[in-house]
Design a protein around this motif. Structure first.
Motif, PDB file in Angstrom:
ATOM      1  N   GLU A 216      -2.184   7.638   0.752  1.00 41.92           N
ATOM      2  CA  GLU A 216      -3.141   8.278  -0.150  1.00 41.92           C
ATOM      3  C   GLU A 216      -3.761   9.463   0.554  1.00 41.92           C
ATOM      4  O   GLU A 216      -3.572   9.668   1.752  1.00 41.92           O
ATOM      5  CB  GLU A 216      -4.252   7.291  -0.542  1.00 41.92           C
ATOM      6  CG  GLU A 216      -3.789   6.137  -1.415  1.00 41.92           C
ATOM      7  CD  GLU A 216      -4.935   5.160  -1.664  1.00 41.92           C
ATOM      8  OE1 GLU A 216      -5.940   5.577  -2.263  1.00 41.92           O
ATOM      9  OE2 GLU A 216      -4.814   3.998  -1.233  1.00 41.92           O
TER      10      GLU A 216
ATOM     11  N   THR B 235      -8.373   0.145   2.053  1.00 39.36           N
ATOM     12  CA  THR B 235      -8.337  -0.664   0.827  1.00 39.36           C
ATOM     13  C   THR B 235      -7.746  -2.040   1.093  1.00 39.36           C
ATOM     14  O   THR B 235      -6.678  -2.154   1.701  1.00 39.36           O
ATOM     15  CB  THR B 235      -7.498   0.050  -0.257  1.00 39.36           C
ATOM     16  OG1 THR B 235      -8.016   1.368  -0.446  1.00 39.36           O
ATOM     17  CG2 THR B 235      -7.541  -0.702  -1.569  1.00 39.36           C
TER      18      THR B 235
ATOM     19  N   HIS C 106       0.841  -1.203   0.000  1.00 38.70           N
ATOM     20  CA  HIS C 106       0.000   0.000   0.000  1.00 38.70           C
ATOM     21  C   HIS C 106       0.874   1.249   0.000  1.00 38.70           C
ATOM     22  O   HIS C 106       1.968   1.251   0.563  1.00 38.70           O
ATOM     23  CB  HIS C 106      -0.931   0.017   1.220  1.00 38.70           C
ATOM     24  CG  HIS C 106      -2.048  -0.975   1.146  1.00 38.70           C
ATOM     25  ND1 HIS C 106      -1.839  -2.337   1.253  1.00 38.70           N
ATOM     26  CD2 HIS C 106      -3.393  -0.816   0.981  1.00 38.70           C
ATOM     27  CE1 HIS C 106      -3.013  -2.966   1.146  1.00 38.70           C
ATOM     28  NE2 HIS C 106      -3.971  -2.064   0.981  1.00 38.70           N
ATOM     29  N   GLU C 107       0.358   2.293  -0.616  1.00 40.45           N
ATOM     30  CA  GLU C 107       1.025   3.596  -0.642  1.00 40.45           C
ATOM     31  C   GLU C 107       0.163   4.587   0.154  1.00 40.45           C
ATOM     32  O   GLU C 107      -1.055   4.410   0.256  1.00 40.45           O
ATOM     33  CB  GLU C 107       1.142   4.110  -2.090  1.00 40.45           C
ATOM     34  CG  GLU C 107       1.899   3.181  -3.034  1.00 40.45           C
ATOM     35  CD  GLU C 107       3.402   3.326  -2.945  1.00 40.45           C
ATOM     36  OE1 GLU C 107       3.857   4.172  -2.146  1.00 40.45           O
ATOM     37  OE2 GLU C 107       4.108   2.590  -3.661  1.00 40.45           O
TER      38      GLU C 107
ATOM     39  N   ASP D  93      -7.558  11.465   0.844  1.00 39.70           N
ATOM     40  CA  ASP D  93      -8.979  11.545   0.517  1.00 39.70           C
ATOM     41  C   ASP D  93      -9.335  13.027   0.396  1.00 39.70           C
ATOM     42  O   ASP D  93      -9.473  13.732   1.390  1.00 39.70           O
ATOM     43  CB  ASP D  93      -9.805  10.863   1.618  1.00 39.70           C
ATOM     44  CG  ASP D  93     -11.287  10.804   1.287  1.00 39.70           C
ATOM     45  OD1 ASP D  93     -11.754  11.671   0.539  1.00 39.70           O
ATOM     46  OD2 ASP D  93     -11.974   9.889   1.784  1.00 39.70           O
TER      47      ASP D  93
ATOM     48  N   GLU E 251      -5.670  12.162   5.339  1.00 41.41           N
ATOM     49  CA  GLU E 251      -4.591  11.308   4.846  1.00 41.41           C
ATOM     50  C   GLU E 251      -4.931   9.861   5.166  1.00 41.41           C
ATOM     51  O   GLU E 251      -5.392   9.558   6.266  1.00 41.41           O
ATOM     52  CB  GLU E 251      -3.270  11.692   5.512  1.00 41.41           C
ATOM     53  CG  GLU E 251      -2.611  12.906   4.898  1.00 41.41           C
ATOM     54  CD  GLU E 251      -1.241  13.135   5.494  1.00 41.41           C
ATOM     55  OE1 GLU E 251      -0.366  12.269   5.328  1.00 41.41           O
ATOM     56  OE2 GLU E 251      -1.065  14.195   6.129  1.00 41.41           O
TER      57      GLU E 251
ATOM     58  N   GLU F  88      -0.458   4.276   4.895  1.00 42.60           N
ATOM     59  CA  GLU F  88      -0.125   3.055   4.156  1.00 42.60           C
ATOM     60  C   GLU F  88       0.026   1.837   5.068  1.00 42.60           C
ATOM     61  O   GLU F  88       0.177   0.716   4.595  1.00 42.60           O
ATOM     62  CB  GLU F  88       1.164   3.273   3.349  1.00 42.60           C
ATOM     63  CG  GLU F  88       2.421   3.502   4.185  1.00 42.60           C
ATOM     64  CD  GLU F  88       2.686   4.971   4.519  1.00 42.60           C
ATOM     65  OE1 GLU F  88       3.860   5.382   4.480  1.00 42.60           O
ATOM     66  OE2 GLU F  88       1.725   5.702   4.851  1.00 42.60           O
TER      67      GLU F  88
END
Length: 456
Positions: free
Chosen positions: A92, A127, A89-90, A94, A100, A103
């Motif tokens: 991200e 995610t 995961h990186e 929203d 924020e 990750e």
């Protein structure tokens, strides 16, 4: 399988002194300054125990593979070495909520192996991803339309057809994301659990649990929703959820109020009404300002047999029989000596730490973490318990782990450590037990310790 927790705490066949735990390996840097991204946030063996996955706050997944037994080095007994490392995961952002999304890997769950490749689910706060880990040791050579370096050939210069051939090459382990399950959780995901049908899995956040099919990424079914119409009436959140190991229709979820609900998906599509409700009545004499915080359940795990489940709250581990809802059948105190320290633990936020727990392969012993890099084991047959420490001081190969004792007051004996000198920054939140053998993995900040039983 003998599953005692220590020398003198054996369970199973061979008398009272079955085995002792000894050091096997430690992974990770020794630096005093630990980068936040390197802190391990989840540990998980696969179904065979030959692979061990860790996730960290930097969004990376590292998979260790057990080496085959070496006849010339009988003492090495199948060490775990790095098999694959990949960025799962990186970070991200929203933009709608100006939030924020970290990750950090919250959970990893392996899928049962169906072919030569391995599959695992990893999730951050929002995610979930399905990763395929596969090996390549051959490559095709002798293409017609391109050279060996990949450049296209001039079609007019191709005068004969070649049949490409497979040539051996150095082993490559590839990790590729096969599915991405996104946009289904408003709140932070705390659990994922693969169903025993091997086709579906659940994901849980603070207020909802969703059911997914492993092949379908664009929709999931909401099976639990405890969000009140008015958020000011919110009194509890979901803290963990897990599917039953054998019955594909049954799952449990725990709450911040110290209760566990068992749901049956056969009864209705939305499982807001539970089938069973597990709660231990509170002892009024021990009620305090911190009672609600320390009763919050941080982890729930079914036994491999499916007969029991184990829950971890701040000070204890409880084992419940699924047939008895009104109280646990076993309660183990993890660090009762901290009860007098709850005030300072509240001030430094440690009281909100989420400790996990795990069963051994035969359900006869359980393990969970504590502070000062201590971890605890409880033998369910003999009712013995032991405190061990994950530290580099005892990290010589095959070094036997000495039991640790915490002194709560009065005169301190030579080998005891005072409760006031415990390091609350060193905490064992994540542990895993090999599904069939006495091999355990213990995450201590950025280090992964592997211990195994000493064959006497």
């Amino acid at each position: 399988m003998a599953a005692g927790v220590a020398g003198g705490g054996g369970g199973g066949g061979g008398g009272s002194n079955d085995f002792q735990w000894c050091f096997s390996q430690v992974k990770g840097a020794i630096d005093e300054d630990v980068a936040e991204a390197d802190i391990i946030s989840t540990v998980e063996f696969n179904y065979s125990g030959d692979l061990l996955a860790t996730g960290d706050k930097g969004g990376r997944v590292v998979i260790f593979q057990r080496e085959p037994e070496n006849k010339s080095r009988p003492h090495s007994r199948g060490e775990y070495n790095v098999y694959s490392t990949f960025q799962s995961h990186e970070p991200e952002f929203d933009y709608l909520k100006s939030l924020e999304i970290e990750e950090k890997i919250n959970k990893i769950r392996w899928l049962p192996q169906q072919n030569a490749a391995h599959f695992l689910l990893s999730t951050n706060d929002k995610t979930i991803k399905l990763w395929k880990i596969s090996e390549r040791d051959k490559r095709a050579e002798g293409y017609n339309l391109k050279d060996e370096d990949g450049r296209l050939r001039d079609p007019f210069r191709i005068t004969a057809l070649r049949v490409p051939i497979l040539k051996p090459m150095d082993l490559m382990v590839e990790a590729s994301p096969r599915r991405i399950f996104a946009n289904a959780h408003t709140y932070h995901i705390n659990s994922i659990s693969v169903n025993s049908d091997h086709e579906t899995y659940l994901s849980a956040d603070d207020l909802r649990i969703n059911l997914w099919h492993l092949e379908i990424t664009d929709r999931s079914f909401n099976i639990v929703d405890i969000k009140p119409a008015n958020m000011e009436e919110l009194t509890e959140v979901i803290t963990a959820a897990e599917f039953h190991p054998h019955h594909c229709n049954v799952f449990v979820y725990s709450s911040s109020k110290g209760t566990i609900r068992l749901c049956d998906m056969r009864s209705s599509a939305l499982c807001d009404r539970h089938s069973k409700f597990f709660e231990e009545p509170e002892d009024p004499s021990s009620r305090s300002f911190f009672s609600e915080i320390i009763s919050s359940i941080s982890d729930v795990k079914f036994s491999h047999s499916g007969r029991y489940m184990m829950t971890r709250d701040y000070l204890s581990v409880k084992v419940w029989d699924l047939n008895m809802e009104n109280r646990p059948v076993e309660t183990y105190q993890v660090h009762e000596y901290l009860r007098s320290k709850l005030c300072s633990l509240y001030e430094n936020d440690c009281i909100f730490d989420k400790f996990e727990c795990c069963w051994n392969g035969s359900d006869s012993a359980i393990m969970t973490g504590s502070y000062n890099n201590f971890f605890r084991m409880f033998d369910r047959n003999t009712r013995r318990d032991i405190t061990l420490e994950a530290s580099r001081e005892s990290s010589k190969p095959r070094a036997i782990l000495k039991p640790r004792k915490v002194c709560t007051g009065g005169k301190r004996k030579k080998d005891e450590i005072s409760v006031d000198s415990l390091d609350f920054n060193k905490k064992i939140l994540h542990t895993a037990w090999h599904p069939a053998e006495n091999i355990i993995a213990v995450a201590a900040t950025n280090n992964l310790y592997i211990f195994q039983d000493k064959i006497n």
